[in-house]
Design an enzyme around this catalytic site. Structure first.
Site, PDB file in Angstrom:
ATOM      1  N   GLY A  97       0.839  -1.204   0.000  1.00 50.89           N
ATOM      2  CA  GLY A  97       0.000   0.000   0.000  1.00 50.89           C
ATOM      3  C   GLY A  97       0.863   1.239   0.000  1.00 50.89           C
ATOM      4  N   ASN A  98       0.281   2.377   0.317  1.00 55.27           N
ATOM      5  CA  ASN A  98       1.067   3.616   0.434  1.00 55.27           C
ATOM      6  C   ASN A  98       0.449   4.513   1.493  1.00 55.27           C
ATOM      7  OD1 ASN A  98      -0.908   5.441  -0.892  1.00 55.27           O
ATOM      8  ND2 ASN A  98      -0.523   4.089  -2.645  1.00 55.27           N
TER       9      ASN A  98
END
Ligand code: CTP
Length: 397
Positions: free
Chosen positions: A206-207
């Site tokens: 993810g980020n």
């Protein structure tokens, strides 16, 4: 809300204690606030609290018994740009629907030429009672807007529908009333948040995107009258605003699927999502156990959702993308504008302090396909949303 005059009527229910917070929000947003309490409501919230927070004397009775000074309800009604009654008890609701006027608040309601908004609050059985429903319907017919009561724990200890809407929700309705609806009739697609790309049943790539920028755009566009579809990756954010349809997705491919279903029906697309560019080639069926010193995960490219929208853009549609860069902001932004067939690109760089996708502020420049470049100062994300929408409006004209 700067300079707007809000007259706040408070009736005698336990939710009256929340009005202190509502006054704070309205004052913070620049509104002028005057308050009328019914005699019963001063048992629930002290007039001193209300007058101190609003910065104005509180009106309760038609006249002051000590001085004989008369409170002019007609003047109060003429002063107000908007009359908000919160909480609205079943008793005052009934009196309003009948046009009774045996207290200052009711007399002011009858004198009000502008808009009235009410936020009912009562116990669940009272809220569900046919007479309450009938009275609310009558108020609606009389042009009053109703902020529906919410579900939750009630003062009686019961759980159900009847709680006054939260002060933030009431404030959002008030802000909505004062916002010019220059996007009325427009349908806008907004993408927001990160995407999560599964590695195995418990892990993902993810980020750090919080989704705040996209949500601020969606909320502002809705408050300016647009019908908004918000396609969002996983975030902890809630959306307020009644013209927003929220579609939750997890991965880039799910986001693409939703966008493909919707894009053709939209006038404008603003793609603020921080889509993961790559995903694991395969997703392990079972949780991956730690065995070796190193672990390689083969990644494969995700579809570029914005590029797909650009390739399928009609001449009547406007498409806005984002570019978050660490170097060569303008050059990279311009190249994305062209390669993704965008009309405008919102550029920001992580090198600017306070800019980027995790915090509450952002600093952006907007480039359009006619080569106009506008740079903005560091601002809150809701102000940046305003700049983006204003620039899009100028582009549309
Ligand atoms: N975007 C998208 N789908 C992707 C990647 C990006 O829709 N798979 C959109 C983002 O929502 C944003 C814009 O494309 O509006 C720019 O994203 P960015 O990550 O900056 O650019 P990329 O095209 O992915 O290029 P690079 O990572 O090489 O900078």
């Amino acid at each position: 809300m700067r300079g707007k005059r809000v007259l706040l009527g408070v009736t005698g229910g336990i939710a009256a204690y929340k009005i202190a917070y509502l006054i704070r929000i309205l004052k913070k947003q620049g509104a002028e606030v005057k308050c009328i309490l019914t005699p019963a409501s001063s048992d629930f919230i002290s007039p001193l609290v209300v007058s101190t927070l609003s910065g104005n004397p509180v009106a309760i009775e038609f006249w002051d018994k000590k001085t004989g000074v008369w409170t002019n309800h007609v003047e109060l009604a003429l002063w107000a740009d908007l009359f908000v009654i919160a909480p609205l008890t079943a008793n005052t609701l009934s009196a309003m629907s009948l046009g009774s006027c045996d207290n200052l608040l009711l007399a002011t309601y009858l004198s009000m030429k502008g808009k009235t908004i009410v936020a009912p609050a009562m116990d669940l059985d009272m809220y569900a009672h046919p007479s309450t429903k009938r009275n609310l319907l009558q108020l609606e017919k009389d042009g009053v807007s109703i902020i529906p009561a919410e579900s939750g724990e009630l003062a009686s200890g019961l759980e159900g529908e009847g709680r006054m809407a939260e002060p933030e929700t009431i404030a959002a309705h008030i802000a909505d009333f004062f916002t010019i609806k220059d996007l009325a009739g427009k349908k806008i697609l907004v993408t927001a948040g990160p995407t999560y790309e599964a590695i195995d049943p418990v892990r993902f790539i993810g980020n750090h995107s919080s989704g705040k920028m996209g949500y601020a755009i969606a909320e502002l566009a809705a408050s300016r009258g647009a019908e908004v579809i918000l396609v969002t990756g996983p975030t902890s954010l809630k959306v307020s605003g009644n013209r927003i349809q929220r579609l939750d997705v997890v991965s880039a491919r799910e986001m693409l699927e939703k966008v493909q279903q919707i894009w053709a029906t939209c006038d404008l697309g603003i793609f603020a999502a921080a889509v993961a560019d790559y995903r694991p080639e395969t997703i392990a069926d079972e949780k991956i156990k730690k065995k070796e010193e190193t672990l390689n995960i083969e990644l494969t490219k995700n579809p570029d959702i914005l590029k797909w929208a650009g390739e399928h853009k009609l001449t009547t549609q406007v498409l806005v993308g984002f570019a978050l860069e660490t170097s060569d902001l303008l050059k990279n932004g311009e190249s994305k504008l062209n390669s993704k067939n965008l009309n405008l690109i919102v550029m920001n760089t992580l090198k600017d302090e306070g800019a980027g996708f995790a915090g509450d502020t952002n600093k952006v420049s907007i480039l359009d396909d006619r080569n106009n470049l506008t740079s903005f100062e560091l601002k809150s994300k809701s102000e940046v949303a305003g700049d983006i929408i204003d620039t899009v409006m100028k582009y549309l004209c």
